[in-house]
Write an enzyme that holds these catalytic residues in place. Structure first.
Site, PDB file in Angstrom:
ATOM      1  CB  CYS A   1      -0.977  -0.029   1.171  1.00 56.12           C
ATOM      2  SG  CYS A   1      -2.023  -1.499   1.055  1.00 56.12           S
TER       3      CYS A   1
ATOM      4  CG  HIS B   1      -2.109   4.434   5.182  1.00 57.03           C
ATOM      5  ND1 HIS B   1      -2.039   4.411   3.815  1.00 57.03           N
ATOM      6  CD2 HIS B   1      -2.292   3.142   5.568  1.00 57.03           C
ATOM      7  CE1 HIS B   1      -2.169   3.158   3.387  1.00 57.03           C
ATOM      8  NE2 HIS B   1      -2.325   2.370   4.431  1.00 57.03           N
TER       9      HIS B   1
ATOM     10  CG  HIS C   1      -6.551   1.051   1.661  1.00 55.80           C
ATOM     11  ND1 HIS C   1      -5.655   1.784   0.915  1.00 55.80           N
ATOM     12  CD2 HIS C   1      -5.812   0.226   2.443  1.00 55.80           C
ATOM     13  CE1 HIS C   1      -4.422   1.407   1.240  1.00 55.80           C
ATOM     14  NE2 HIS C   1      -4.497   0.462   2.158  1.00 55.80           N
TER      15      HIS C   1
END
Lengths: 258, 402
Positions: free
Chosen positions: B171, B298, B332
């Site tokens: 990620c 994040h 996400h």
């Protein structure tokens, strides 16, 4: 771009480590391919060690060998991991599981499926907080990975551990991405000319270097595109290595022993 | 031999003269702006086949209708359709063409992050295996599933001839592309780089996060005291970066970037966020330790990750800097998230906007930081944008006025 090579690691059929393979790579002894032993990484805690797959073990063996040979602390090295297939066995197993009713997959396999799994386990084993990047590049993985690793050394003046590794995929995917054998190599690259000097440049074109007797290994594993460079390093003579890229252009490596 | 251990050199800022993105919050900057200011998120119940039950996703509408140029038809897959959709927005192609004309096509590199590339094609091919278990003849591994397929597609599509690099650090992939570009330009490999990330919804990712019991049952609510997990999304984010002196004065800039490894666990972050702190510190130091006005977290919406990040941000800033996650709009987007959120940061700088977390009534008081839950209008000169991933990978960018 220029940097020094402070340590080398290698593992593949008939190539059981850098020192043990020098004569074969230098053409002074015959290449006798055989099964490759992939020891569980001793530096990992037992729980993590059990979770490592063949691809991760392969990468960590050569990374540890190169780091030890460099004399530098493993936790002081930034890392660049390059692999075409990543952990193909884990991905194959997940694809199989997704094909079953419900499609439930194993959580451990899922977190091991990321392309930076080897880098993650290396960080745990080395206790390192240094920056790390993982790249994929199909047949260019070794060449492009090395370019990025040397760019990091040259631009930031830091030592970098570069590791290229690839293991065969599992059926049926293996029929679409042929990888015959496991192979991995690692280089510790440093921002100085001490030791062997490596130069790396992009070029419009270059003649592909041959791996001689080891050509079948080079053709059967993307990471083994490293072999002509390793052979030049083992021979200890000045050499130039051409690595044409899949969509045109090339990477040209130069080796100058000090 | 021994290495003398000189101090690592800091890399200079890079100008970002062009950028764009496509995600569930909108395709292109105008749609993104409208969604951010109007607080309209793009998450919805998942209607893709073969996915876990009862989850929400951030799906980009219309991907099924995107057609790749005929000469590049072998690259056809959901991931490259999303890349194609992104490239068409906001004059991005023209900006890249201008750079290629100025520097030479061989001096413009393509560095893109992705976690799963076109693996959805392989998932479908597995379901179409013949009686002998072989994959169908029309399945093209190298141009879809392979990680390298993404930068190869974009490089060919934009007519570039510089190096192509596929970054896959889970990620952090999209954010990490900016650091690689910095190294490449400083090392003299190229004069400009197309950076970014593209990741698309696929069964492996959704069932994978489901197996870890990390998926929210509704739209994710990062930083909420009662947050219950991630919503997965898909996105393409692109930026053109070059030396500051090569871009128009006043261009947006990457002021600093930093990365670190946790060296702790494969899928759980370091509980105190030591790796996150170190990546943020490195980015802030590279940006000259100038103050930041907003932290784009994040903030995935999981219990552990958000708590870790809250702790890390508190250590660095206390409650002195507003922060939020924009994943309530987009979900996400994994390997694209760092690139998508760099583009969101650019909008925040241009518009003087701190977008408060969507759908959050009560932020987690345990974080001890200033979590924005409503939009705030204030001068935003610099944004710190965080990305963290499996394998203990951490990356932080400072984006702001050059």
């Amino acid at each position: 771009m220029r940097c020094g090579i402070a340590g080398v690691g290698v593992l593949g059929p008939g190539l059981p480590g850098w020192e043990a393979s020098r004569a074969v790579l230098a053409g002074e002894a015959p290449w006798e391919p055989g099964p490759v032993v992939l020891p569980p990484p001793a530096a990992l805690p037992a729980t993590e060690r059990r979770r490592t797959s063949a691809a991760v073990r392969l990468a960590l063996v050569v990374a540890a060998e190169a780091a030890a040979a460099s004399g530098l602390a493993p936790d002081a090295l930034e890392t660049v991991f390059a692999s075409s297939n990543g952990d193909g066995a884990v991905i194959g197993s997940i694809l199989e599981a997704l094909s079953t009713p419900g499609g439930a997959i194993s959580p451990t396999q899922f977190h091991n499926s990321v392309h930076n799994a080897a880098a993650g386990y290396w960080g745990i084993a080395a206790g390192s907080h240094c920056a790390s990047v993982s790249l994929g590049g199909h047949d260019d993985s070794f060449a492009i990975g090395l370019v990025q690793a040397v760019a990091a050394v040259v631009s930031r003046r830091v030592p970098v551990l570069f590791c290229a590794y690839d293991a065969p995929l599992t059926p049926p995917l293996d029929a679409r991405r042929l990888t015959d054998a496991v192979f991995a190599t690692a280089l510790v690259l440093v921002p100085s000319d001490a030791g062997v000097v490596l130069s790396v440049e992009m070029a419009e074109r270059a003649e592909a270097s041959s791996a001689g007797d080891l050509a079948p290994l080079m053709a059967g594993n993307p990471a083994a595109r490293a072999l002509p460079l390793l052979q030049a390093l083992a021979a200890g003579a000045a050499a130039q290595v051409g690595l044409p890229l899949v969509d045109g252009g090339a990477v040209v490596l130069g080796v100058e022993p000090c | 031999m021994q290495y003398s251990g000189e101090m690592p050199a800091m890399l200079p800022s890079l100008a970002i003269p062009a950028f764009t993105a496509a995600s569930a919050m909108g395709t292109g900057l105008a749609a993104m702006r409208e969604a951010l200011h109007g607080r309209r998120g793009g998450l919805a119940p998942c209607d893709l086949p073969g996915m876990p039950e009862g989850i929400w996703v951030g799906r980009v509408p219309g991907l099924e209708e995107v057609v790749l140029p005929e000469a590049l038809a072998r690259y056809d897959c959901r991931n490259h359709r999303l890349a194609e959709l992104g490239l068409r927005q906001d004059g991005f192609e023209a900006a890249v063409a201008e750079a290629a004309g100025r520097f030479g096509a061989h001096r413009v590199a393509v560095v893109l992050g992705t976690s799963t590339s076109g693996i959805a094609e392989t998932e479908v091919a597995y379901a179409r295996r013949d009686a002998d278990g072989a994959l169908p003849a029309d399945f093209d591994f190298a141009h879809t599933h392979d990680l390298y397929a993404l930068p190869r597609y974009v490089r060919a599509r934009l007519g570039l001839r510089g190096p192509a690099v596929a970054i896959s650090t889970a990620c952090t992939s999209g954010a990490r592309s900016f650091l690689e570009a910095q190294s490449m330009i400083v090392a003299g490999l190229c004069d400009a780089v197309v950076v970014g990330g593209v990741d698309t919804l696929c069964r492996m990712t959704l069932h994978g996060f489901n197996s870890l019991e990390l998926l929210s049952k509704g739209a994710c609510r990062p930083c909420a005291v009662d947050r219950d997990g991630i919503s997965i999304g898909e996105a393409a984010g692109f930026a053109l970066v070059m030396r500051v002196e090569d871009a128009a004065p006043g261009s947006l800039a990457l002021l600093g970037a930093g990365a670190s490894a946790d060296g702790h666990h494969m899928s759980s972050p370091h509980p105190e966020g030591l790796g996150a702190i170190s990546a943020m510190r490195a980015a802030l130091a590279a940006a000259g330790d100038a103050p930041v006005d907003y932290v784009n977290l994040h903030g995935t919406g999981t219990r552990a990750n958000d708590a870790m990040e809250g702790n890390a941000v508190r250590v660095l800033f206390g409650n002195g800097v507003p922060c939020s996650s924009t994943k309530g709009w987009t979900g996400h987007t994994l390997g694209a998230s760092g690139a998508l959120e760099a583009v969101i940061a650019a909008i925040c700088v241009a518009d003087g906007l701190v977008p408060g977390c969507l759908g959050v009534k009560e932020p987690d008081p345990g974080f001890g930081v200033d979590v924005a839950v409503a939009n705030r209008a204030l001068p935003v000169r610099r944004v710190l944008s965080n990305s963290f991933g499996f394998g203990g990978s951490n990356c932080a960018l400072v984006i702001g006025q050059g």
